[in-house]
Scaffold this active site. Sequence first.
Site, PDB file in Angstrom:
ATOM      1  N   ILE A   1       1.253  -0.952  -0.174  1.00  0.00           N
ATOM      2  CA  ILE A   1       0.086  -0.519   0.124  1.00  0.00           C
ATOM      3  C   ILE A   1       0.556   1.053   0.219  1.00  0.00           C
ATOM      4  O   ILE A   1       2.272   1.068   0.772  1.00  0.00           O
ATOM      5  CB  ILE A   1      -1.201  -0.129   1.075  1.00  0.00           C
ATOM      6  CG1 ILE A   1      -0.214  -0.178   2.338  1.00  0.00           C
ATOM      7  CG2 ILE A   1      -1.995  -1.389   0.997  1.00  0.00           C
ATOM      8  CD1 ILE A   1      -0.911  -0.856   3.686  1.00  0.00           C
ATOM      9  N   ASP A   2       0.674   2.300  -0.725  1.00  0.00           N
ATOM     10  CA  ASP A   2       1.189   3.468  -0.517  1.00  0.00           C
ATOM     11  C   ASP A   2       1.179   4.062   0.857  1.00  0.00           C
ATOM     12  O   ASP A   2       0.640   4.156   2.035  1.00  0.00           O
ATOM     13  CB  ASP A   2       0.232   4.525  -1.554  1.00  0.00           C
ATOM     14  CG  ASP A   2       0.136   4.333  -2.498  1.00  0.00           C
ATOM     15  OD1 ASP A   2       1.058   3.254  -3.527  1.00  0.00           O
ATOM     16  OD2 ASP A   2      -0.713   4.428  -3.601  1.00  0.00           O
ATOM     17  N   LYS A   3       2.430   5.015   0.307  1.00  0.00           N
ATOM     18  CA  LYS A   3       2.114   5.561   1.711  1.00  0.00           C
ATOM     19  C   LYS A   3       1.775   6.766   2.616  1.00  0.00           C
ATOM     20  O   LYS A   3       0.175   7.229   1.479  1.00  0.00           O
ATOM     21  CB  LYS A   3       4.098   6.964   1.786  1.00  0.00           C
ATOM     22  CG  LYS A   3       3.846   8.086   3.010  1.00  0.00           C
ATOM     23  CD  LYS A   3       5.094   8.699   2.931  1.00  0.00           C
ATOM     24  CE  LYS A   3       5.119   9.728   4.181  1.00  0.00           C
ATOM     25  NZ  LYS A   3       6.482  10.450   3.159  1.00  0.00           N
TER      26      LYS A   3
ATOM     27  N   THR B   1      -1.935   5.501   3.265  1.00  0.00           N
ATOM     28  CA  THR B   1      -2.490   4.363   3.260  1.00  0.00           C
ATOM     29  C   THR B   1      -2.568   3.555   4.550  1.00  0.00           C
ATOM     30  O   THR B   1      -1.925   3.137   4.241  1.00  0.00           O
ATOM     31  CB  THR B   1      -2.381   4.364   1.993  1.00  0.00           C
ATOM     32  OG1 THR B   1      -3.226   4.435   0.648  1.00  0.00           O
ATOM     33  CG2 THR B   1      -3.434   2.920   1.266  1.00  0.00           C
TER      34      THR B   1
END
Length: 222
Positions: free
Chosen positions: A3-5, A7
Amino acid sequence: HRIDKDTSGLLMVAKNDQAHVALAEELKDKKSLRKYWAIVHGNLPNDRGMIEAPIGRSEKDRKKQAVTAKGKPAVTRFQVLERFGNYTLVELQLETGRTHQIRVHMAYIGHPVAGDPAYGPKKTLKGQGQFLHARTLGFTHPRTGETLEFTAEVPAIFEKTLEDLTARWPQREAPWVLRLRLAAALRDGAAIQKTLRQIEEKEVYLSAKGREVVRFWQGKQQ
């Protein structure tokens, strides 16, 4: 599954090479279940739909992704959970896993994720980055073959923002309350059974020990 930073939510991490190969193959074959919750800008015109648009590196900003004919196939399904005036709570399911896929797809259709510093507007909801949460993750256990599914509730700042939006638009229903708190209500089996008998005829409110209110409408849980 990464998952993205900024998120929040669930991650899939392999503990050995065998598990890594099996899980990667399942992701490649689109067999894993990955569902997210997001608060997005605007009011989506459709309750559900599918965004199918290729994603690749942006030619204007190499640090960002974009919908481009040169990109790789990307598919995101969405379902509206609740509308709050200028914002909408949506559930999104990934069929592919491109970098920043949900953020790029939602911005592409004109409904960027609230709080997104890269793909969203500067005037947005206050938080700690994008309001995007990896809520449900399902996959096959690489050794036993058992089907596993996990759910992580939204973090406190996400839930507080939903409560604030509900307070600002009190005329709207809040079905997300059921998904967040129904487990507490289900501890009282007798109250649930009594309520289910009543909802066939009218609207009923069920208090979960005074902490939450769950709404049932026309025989359907909202």
